[in-house]
Write a protein that holds these residues in place. Structure first.
Motif: not given
Length: 382
Positions: A48, A131, A153
């Motif tokens: 993340s 992600r 992302y």
């Protein structure tokens, strides 16, 4: 062969560069912003990426300048003041094969009270936090359309007035900017001169990121005590960067994490529903087992430091109170609704503490250590 770069010394230089042109409101902010700059070069190592938000109540607080300095330090910066959601989908999929770092200035024009909801942009920023969370859109002409996945992302930094929507705020490192005091001095930023210095640091950050990427990949940094759930998701990449850099950065990063997470909790009233539940527990129904709706509304709307007297220009009324509380459940898994309450000579609709207790326990922050004195007995409330 490229010489090994001292990560701690490099982050020190990045911090010094920020301090020349930015005045942040607290030391923890410098640490967080430097780690965020570096993490943008290591995005593929993490599950993340936190959003970085420079926010303030008034213009002239240094938000845009902070974003401008960040822009010189991150890979492939993309200014996105008026970019559409469709443009961002395609940009993150790869402009010339390069994923951008998205920089939104004047974010209040996108999510502010006069800007509408902008659900597609909100969805893009939310989905891109983690992600492998693509967004699906139909592409093509007329009946010739196919469903295509757009990867979202990407590192995102924003600056603007006011507050962010809850879903974005909770995924962000939030820096509450303020105007410089007269004794707070910074160096004038000259793009033609200083931009090159930032670019040089950016290139060294990129080289260092290549050198440490294998060490950062799949690392789960130790979180400070009490930092869990969403705050842990936000800070995990930043702490991983600090641990890879070494020096005093691991200790400074964890101190900054605790400081900013604690500040965020102190300023966070949660959603409007959670704020309502909390105010009912801590302000309106302290020591009371039931209260008529009319008395609840009077007390909520009389609270000075609360939104209830002015919800989009109107005070909280019976219909909206009922609708908001019905979103939550009793311990018996039934929606919270008003019930009859016998008062002096009449029967009024109202709410029981027993019906609210389960929602209080699940959604509200811990109660204050020194509760307010109990309000009068409801049996005598007209």
């Amino acid at each position: 062969m490229t010489p090994t770069i001292d990560g701690a010394a490099l982050l020190d230089e990045v911090e010094a560069f920020h301090r020349r042109f930015n005045v942040f409101p607290y030391e923890a902010a410098y640490v967080a912003v430097v780690l965020w700059d570096a993490h943008a070069h290591l995005l593929d190592c993490f599950e993340s990426t936190p959003r970085l938000a420079f926010l303030s109540p008034e213009p002239g607080s240094g938000k845009s300048r902070a974003l401008e300095i960040v822009e010189t330090l991150v890979p492939n910066p993309m200014a996105a003041v008026d970019a559409s959601a469709a443009a961002l989908f395609r940009a993150v999929a790869g402009v010339d094969g390069k994923r951008p770092t998205i920089l939104f200035d004047e974010i209040d024009t996108i999510f502010g009270p006069k800007a509408g909801e902008n659900e597609q942009l909100r969805g893009f920023i939310n989905a891109g936090h983690r992600r492998n969370r693509p967004m699906f859109r139909c592409v093509g002409d007329g009946a010739n359309q196919t469903v295509q996945a757009f990867h979202s992302y990407a590192a995102v930094a924003v600056a603007g007035l006011g507050y962010l929507p809850d879903t974005i705020r909770d995924r962000s490192v939030n820096i509450r900017m303020r105007r410089r005091a007269r004794n707070e001095k910074i160096e004038p930023y000259r793009t033609r001169i200083h931009e090159k210095e930032g670019f040089a640091l950016r290139d060294r950050l990129a080289t260092w990121a290549e050198q440490v990427s294998e060490r950062v990949m799949n690392v789960w940094p130790t979180m400070p005590e009490g930092v869990t759930d969403r705050p842990a998701d936000v800070w995990e990449p930043l702490l991983a960067v600090a641990d890879a850099a070494g020096g005093d950065w691991p200790d400074r990063a964890r101190a900054a994490c605790v400081a900013l997470v604690t500040a965020s909790k102190a300023n966070d009233k949660g959603s409007l529903g959670v704020r309502l539940l909390t105010d009912l527990r801590d302000q309106v129904m302290v020591g009371i087992d039931r209260l008529p709706t009319v008395a609840i509304l009077d007390r909520l709307n009389a609270m000075d430091d609360a939104p209830w007297a002015d919800l989009h220009g109107k005070p909280l009324d019976n219909r909206r109170l009922s609708r908001m509380l019905a979103e939550y459940m009793t311990a018996d898994n039934e929606p919270i609704t008003s019930r009859n309450i016998k008062t002096a000579g009449s029967v009024l609709k109202g709410y029981y503490a027993a019906d609210l207790a389960d929602a209080w326990a699940r959604y509200c922050p811990p109660p204050p250590e020194s509760p307010l004195p109990p309000l009068p007995d409801t049996e005598n409330v007209a």
